[in-house]
Scaffold this motif. Structure first.
Motif, short mmCIF file in Angstrom:
data_model
loop_
_atom_site.label_atom_id
_atom_site.label_comp_id
_atom_site.label_asym_id
_atom_site.label_seq_id
_atom_site.Cartn_x
_atom_site.Cartn_y
_atom_site.Cartn_z
N LEU A 76 0.86 -1.10 0.12
CA LEU A 76 -0.03 0.01 0.11
C LEU A 76 0.90 1.32 -0.08
CD1 LEU A 76 -2.87 -1.28 2.52
CD2 LEU A 76 -3.15 -0.50 0.15
N ARG A 77 1.91 1.18 0.69
CA ARG A 77 2.99 2.15 0.95
C ARG A 77 3.39 2.64 -0.54
NH1 ARG A 77 5.52 2.30 6.24
NH2 ARG A 77 4.38 4.29 7.07
N GLU A 78 3.73 1.58 -1.27
CA GLU A 78 4.24 1.94 -2.75
C GLU A 78 3.28 2.93 -3.54
OE1 GLU A 78 5.98 -1.40 -4.71
OE2 GLU A 78 7.30 -1.84 -3.46
N GLU A 79 1.93 2.67 -3.16
CA GLU A 79 0.89 3.50 -4.10
C GLU A 79 0.75 4.68 -3.11
OE1 GLU A 79 -3.18 1.69 -5.04
OE2 GLU A 79 -2.10 0.01 -4.12
N PHE A 80 0.80 4.65 -1.89
CA PHE A 80 0.64 6.04 -1.25
C PHE A 80 1.68 6.43 -0.31
CE2 PHE A 80 -3.48 3.58 -2.29
CZ PHE A 80 -4.16 4.69 -2.90
N ALA A 81 2.62 7.00 -0.85
CA ALA A 81 3.97 6.96 -0.07
C ALA A 81 3.98 7.98 1.09
CB ALA A 81 4.91 7.65 -0.98
N ASP A 82 2.59 8.65 1.29
CA ASP A 82 2.96 9.59 2.36
C ASP A 82 1.98 8.97 3.33
OD1 ASP A 82 0.46 9.89 0.75
OD2 ASP A 82 0.56 12.01 1.08
N CYS A 83 1.34 7.76 3.41
CA CYS A 83 0.65 7.42 4.40
C CYS A 83 1.31 6.91 5.62
CB CYS A 83 -0.34 6.03 4.07
SG CYS A 83 0.71 4.78 3.76
N ARG A 84 0.62 6.96 6.81
CA ARG A 84 1.45 6.76 8.26
C ARG A 84 0.83 5.73 8.99
NH1 ARG A 84 4.16 10.54 10.89
NH2 ARG A 84 2.87 10.24 12.50
N LEU A 85 1.60 4.91 9.49
CA LEU A 85 1.16 3.30 10.05
C LEU A 85 1.65 3.64 11.48
CD1 LEU A 85 0.10 0.54 9.64
CD2 LEU A 85 2.35 -0.19 9.30
N HIS A 86 0.50 3.38 12.42
CA HIS A 86 0.55 3.46 13.76
C HIS A 86 0.10 2.01 14.34
CE1 HIS A 86 -0.44 7.94 14.08
NE2 HIS A 86 -0.65 7.63 12.84
N LEU A 87 1.15 1.38 15.17
CA LEU A 87 0.95 0.07 15.73
C LEU A 87 0.34 0.50 17.04
CD1 LEU A 87 4.26 -1.66 14.97
CD2 LEU A 87 1.90 -1.99 14.03
N VAL A 88 -1.02 -0.12 17.20
CA VAL A 88 -1.63 0.26 18.34
C VAL A 88 -2.12 -1.15 19.37
CG1 VAL A 88 -2.99 1.98 17.09
CG2 VAL A 88 -3.92 -0.24 17.19
N GLY A 89 -1.58 -2.14 18.96
CA GLY A 89 -1.57 -3.42 19.72
C GLY A 89 -0.55 -3.78 20.61
N GLN A 90 -0.81 -4.52 21.65
CA GLN A 90 0.35 -5.20 22.47
C GLN A 90 1.72 -5.60 21.73
OE1 GLN A 90 -0.44 -7.40 25.93
NE2 GLN A 90 -2.32 -6.74 25.92
N LEU A 91 2.82 -5.15 22.09
CA LEU A 91 3.70 -5.29 21.20
C LEU A 91 4.97 -6.30 22.04
CD1 LEU A 91 5.41 -4.70 18.43
CD2 LEU A 91 6.21 -2.70 19.66
N GLN A 92 5.42 -7.26 21.48
CA GLN A 92 6.37 -8.34 22.05
C GLN A 92 7.55 -7.69 21.81
OE1 GLN A 92 4.59 -11.57 20.24
NE2 GLN A 92 5.74 -12.86 21.46
N SER A 93 8.84 -7.69 22.65
CA SER A 93 10.01 -7.02 22.61
C SER A 93 10.77 -7.64 21.43
CB SER A 93 10.93 -7.30 23.81
OG SER A 93 10.45 -6.46 24.83
N ASN A 94 10.45 -8.94 20.89
CA ASN A 94 11.33 -9.30 19.78
C ASN A 94 10.77 -8.95 18.80
OD1 ASN A 94 8.83 -11.08 19.60
ND2 ASN A 94 9.78 -12.91 20.38
N LYS A 95 9.72 -8.41 18.66
CA LYS A 95 9.13 -7.74 17.33
C LYS A 95 9.42 -6.15 17.39
CE LYS A 95 6.59 -11.31 15.93
NZ LYS A 95 5.30 -11.72 16.82
N ALA A 96 10.13 -5.83 18.11
CA ALA A 96 10.47 -4.29 18.15
C ALA A 96 11.09 -3.69 16.95
CB ALA A 96 11.25 -3.85 19.55
N ALA A 97 12.10 -4.46 16.56
CA ALA A 97 12.95 -3.77 15.36
C ALA A 97 11.98 -3.90 14.27
CB ALA A 97 14.13 -4.94 15.14
N GLU A 98 11.17 -4.98 14.01
CA GLU A 98 10.24 -5.00 12.72
C GLU A 98 9.48 -3.68 13.09
OE1 GLU A 98 8.66 -8.67 12.16
OE2 GLU A 98 7.95 -8.42 10.12
N ALA A 99 8.93 -3.59 14.02
CA ALA A 99 7.87 -2.42 14.61
C ALA A 99 8.66 -1.32 14.05
CB ALA A 99 7.46 -2.48 15.87
N VAL A 100 9.81 -1.19 14.59
CA VAL A 100 10.50 0.30 14.43
C VAL A 100 10.56 0.47 12.68
CG1 VAL A 100 12.44 1.52 14.55
CG2 VAL A 100 11.30 0.36 16.56
N ALA A 101 10.95 -0.53 12.04
CA ALA A 101 10.97 -0.58 10.69
C ALA A 101 9.91 -0.14 10.01
CB ALA A 101 11.64 -1.72 10.25
#
Ligand code: PLP
Length: 227
Positions: A76-101
């Motif tokens: 979707l980002r390739e089509e709409f480069a200026d959209c912004r993604l918010h993560l709103v759910g519980q996050l495991q620490s081992n997913k933090a790097a992927e979340a930040v990316a």
């Protein structure tokens, strides 16, 4: 009161109706509607359901699982480069790097290990998503979020890790009047000099806006009920 969602409403209608709710609550509170970001929570909904809102101009979207976000948003980002993604759910620490990316904002920072993991990933990549600390505002054992009593220590931890905190987030207890919880979150944010307030969902956008929300997270009023 939230507007009923007629099946005949198009995505454009739903978006317009949600903006109208925000604007009307903002007007009563003498706030500028532009100071309130509508985060369209698209969890469980496929790209075909998301694209119409993007075409209608909606730019901020929320997901609650990193894996689902990673599957849907790069294309979707390739089509709409200026959209912004918010993560709103519980996050495991081992997913933090992927979340930040992936994310432009993370609304569910709630413990020291996650602060450390997000700070590490930010330093490694130079990507700095807006970080919100989720507060367990109703003190519910089954809910994510840090205890109110633990917030000062967590904010100190974030300062030490050089992880700026943009706001506080909460999900109040279900099936009770949410306004007292929104008011409490707003007071806690004020006490700590924190500007952002991520609060309010489909059923309580008005209360949240009237009590200072800067980000409302709206799913079903925009996309219809989830399966
Ligand atoms: C699903 C979800 C929302 C949106 O809820 P609706 O009631 O569908 O508007 C908001 N915030 C979080 C954290 C969610 O998980």
């Amino acid at each position: 009161m939230p507007l009923p969602i007629a099946r005949t409403m198009t995505p454009d209608d739903r978006l317009a109706a949600t903006h109208a709710r925000i604007a009307s609550a903002a007007r009563i509170a003498r706030r500028a509607p532009a100071d309130i970001t509508l985060v369209a929570v698209s969890k469980t909904h496929p790209p075909e359901a998301i694209r119409p809102l993007l075409l209608a101009g909606q730019r901020d979207f929320g997901e609650n699982r990193v894996q689902e976000a990673a599957a849907k948003w790069p294309a979707l980002r390739e089509e709409f480069a200026d959209c912004r993604l918010h993560l709103v759910g519980q996050l495991q620490s081992n997913k933090a790097a992927e979340a930040v990316a992936l994310a432009d904002a993370i609304h569910s920072i709630d413990r020291p290990s996650l602060i450390a993991a997000v700070a590490r990933a930010s330093d490694a990549t130079g990507r700095r998503p807006d970080c919100f600390v989720q507060v367990n505002i109703g003190d519910e054992p089954q809910k994510g979020g840090c205890a109110i009593a633990d917030l000062p220590a967590l904010l100190a931890e974030a300062r030490t890790a050089a992880l700026p905190i943009a706001g506080l987030m909460c999900v109040p207890p279900a099936a009770v009047e949410p306004a007292p919880y929104f008011a409490l979150l707003a007071k806690i944010a004020r006490d700590h000099g924190i500007a952002g307030l991520s609060m309010g969902m489909s059923d309580d956008v008005e209360q949240a806006v009237s009590l200072g929300a800067t980000h409302v997270r709206v799913g079903s009023a925009l996309f219809g009920a989830r399966a």
